[in-house]
Design an enzyme around this catalytic site. Structure first.
Site, PDB file in Angstrom:
ATOM      1  N   LYS A   1       0.847  -1.205   0.000  1.00 39.16           N
ATOM      2  CA  LYS A   1       0.000   0.000   0.000  1.00 39.16           C
ATOM      3  C   LYS A   1       0.876   1.247   0.000  1.00 39.16           C
ATOM      4  O   LYS A   1       0.633   2.195  -0.747  1.00 39.16           O
ATOM      5  CB  LYS A   1      -0.938   0.003   1.217  1.00 39.16           C
ATOM      6  CG  LYS A   1      -2.145  -0.878   1.034  1.00 39.16           C
ATOM      7  CD  LYS A   1      -2.894  -1.130   2.331  1.00 39.16           C
ATOM      8  CE  LYS A   1      -3.942  -2.227   2.077  1.00 39.16           C
ATOM      9  NZ  LYS A   1      -4.507  -2.804   3.292  1.00 39.16           N
TER      10      LYS A   1
ATOM     11  N   GLN B   1      -5.907  -2.037   9.218  1.00 43.89           N
ATOM     12  CA  GLN B   1      -5.627  -3.327   8.588  1.00 43.89           C
ATOM     13  C   GLN B   1      -6.278  -4.462   9.383  1.00 43.89           C
ATOM     14  O   GLN B   1      -6.156  -4.522  10.606  1.00 43.89           O
ATOM     15  CB  GLN B   1      -4.103  -3.515   8.511  1.00 43.89           C
ATOM     16  CG  GLN B   1      -3.660  -4.732   7.743  1.00 43.89           C
ATOM     17  CD  GLN B   1      -3.962  -4.678   6.247  1.00 43.89           C
ATOM     18  OE1 GLN B   1      -4.014  -3.598   5.657  1.00 43.89           O
ATOM     19  NE2 GLN B   1      -4.192  -5.820   5.653  1.00 43.89           N
TER      20      GLN B   1
ATOM     21  N   ASP C   1     -11.751   2.013   2.920  1.00 41.98           N
ATOM     22  CA  ASP C   1     -12.017   0.586   2.710  1.00 41.98           C
ATOM     23  C   ASP C   1     -13.467   0.351   2.290  1.00 41.98           C
ATOM     24  O   ASP C   1     -13.810  -0.718   1.801  1.00 41.98           O
ATOM     25  CB  ASP C   1     -11.782  -0.193   4.017  1.00 41.98           C
ATOM     26  CG  ASP C   1     -10.447  -0.910   4.046  1.00 41.98           C
ATOM     27  OD1 ASP C   1      -9.989  -1.344   2.978  1.00 41.98           O
ATOM     28  OD2 ASP C   1      -9.878  -1.038   5.143  1.00 41.98           O
TER      29      ASP C   1
HETATM   30  N1  GUN Z   1      -6.861  -7.306   5.229  1.00 43.28           N
HETATM   31  C1  GUN Z   1      -6.863  -8.007   4.064  1.00 43.28           C
HETATM   32  N2  GUN Z   1      -7.415  -7.267   3.082  1.00 43.28           N
HETATM   33  C2  GUN Z   1      -7.775  -6.084   3.629  1.00 43.28           C
HETATM   34  C3  GUN Z   1      -8.381  -4.910   3.118  1.00 43.28           C
HETATM   35  O1  GUN Z   1      -8.737  -4.796   1.934  1.00 43.28           O
HETATM   36  N3  GUN Z   1      -8.578  -3.894   4.011  1.00 43.28           N
HETATM   37  C4  GUN Z   1      -8.221  -4.000   5.317  1.00 43.28           C
HETATM   38  N4  GUN Z   1      -8.480  -2.961   6.105  1.00 43.28           N
HETATM   39  N5  GUN Z   1      -7.661  -5.082   5.817  1.00 43.28           N
HETATM   40  C5  GUN Z   1      -7.429  -6.110   4.976  1.00 43.28           C
END
Ligand code: GUN
Length: 281
Positions: free
Chosen positions: A50, A94, A117
């Site tokens: 990211k 996350q 998200d």
């Molecule tokens: N963990 C795995 N994929 C994601 C995601 O798309 N967003 C978040 N916040 N956590 C994750």
């Protein structure tokens, strides 16, 4: 005919569009705050990727590495601080979180206008009424791939296999918003093969290696694979790739939906920035 969807290429095209859009903000940069609790290996890999994407498109990213023993209250306090910080446009916590923290309480705390998200019930509600601006990233990435490959979704029989809050459910809603006739299948679904054989578009998001087999689909079906599994150490999706012999379009794993998730996150950060600065989205 090449029927393999190149997610890596589409993701690069979209990231370049976002980069250009951010350059047009004349020196201003959207800012994403990423919160990661504990030392889950996969989460740390995601967060690194990211940050790399943020750097590429010109988004400032602040990452908060928190101890696995942090209390729910302390995490809520941090989110409150980020909600109130005008310099932060997007907040991503996350997942998964450690067991002692209630995930629902955390996601509810995030300001919906900063919820990049798209997991907050406000944004899910906006999606269900076809008014959403911040859509969850993986399903939005699937729709974007279909559109960039000129798939006319309207009126198609679309089958979503999987009903998770993060992928299956929002994806079914997005396909409905695109005027598909949508069926959502899950572990309790009876006679799945009857459904897969009728479907023009099948999206599989269940985390079972090579689940969808060629004999289950019709000739010319469009197949989108959200799975990311290991089969004898080899990375593979939820769709047996020999389905490519029958499909008119298919996403590979890796290089299909995967690269789109972070790209749609970048897009959401830009949208959040624009919403907060009263700009047209
Ligand atoms: N963990 C795995 N994929 C994601 C995601 O798309 N967003 C978040 N916040 N956590 C994750």
């Amino acid at each position: 005919m090449n029927n393999i969807i190149n997610g890596t290429e589409i993701a690069k095209i979209i990231k370049d569009e976002i980069k250009k859009n951010i350059e047009d903000l004349q020196g201003k940069k959207p800012c994403l705050a990423v919160v990661i609790v504990g030392d889950d290996y996969a989460s740390h890999v995601y967060v690194k990727n990211k940050n790399k994407a943020c750097e590429y498109v010109g988004i400032k990213s602040d990452t908060y590495f928190l101890d696995t023993n942090i209390t729910e209250q302390d995490l809520l306090t941090l989110i409150e601080k980020l909600n109130n910080d005008d310099n932060v446009n997007g907040i991503l916590v996350q997942l998964p979180l450690p067991n002692h923290i209630n995930e629902k309480n955390i996601l509810l705390k995030i300001n919906p206008l900063k919820d990049v998200d798209g997991f907050h019930p406000y944004n899910i509600g906006m999606l269900s009424t076809n008014n959403s601006m911040l859509k969850s990233c993986t399903p939005a990435g699937c729709i974007e791939l279909l559109k960039r490959y000129n798939v006319d979704i309207k009126g198609k029989n679309a089958l979503v296999i999987g009903r998770s809050n993060i992928v299956g459910k929002p994806l079914s809603m997005m396909l409905l918003n695109e005027d598909a006739t949508v069926t959502t299948a899950h572990t309790k679904t009876k006679n799945l093969e009857y459904l897969t054989k009728q479907a023009d578009i099948i999206i599989v998001a269940i985390g079972v290696a090579n689940f969808l087999k060629p004999h289950m689909i019709k000739e010319g079906a469009i197949l989108i694979d959200v799975g990311m599994n290991r089969d004898n150490d080899k990375l593979c999706g939820d769709i047996d790739f020999s389905c490519s012999q029958k499909a008119s379009l298919i996403t590979p794993v890796p290089g299909g939906v995967g690269p789109m998730t972070i790209t749609m996150l970048m897009k959401n950060c830009l949208i959040a920035y624009k919403i907060q600065n009263n700009m047209n989205v």
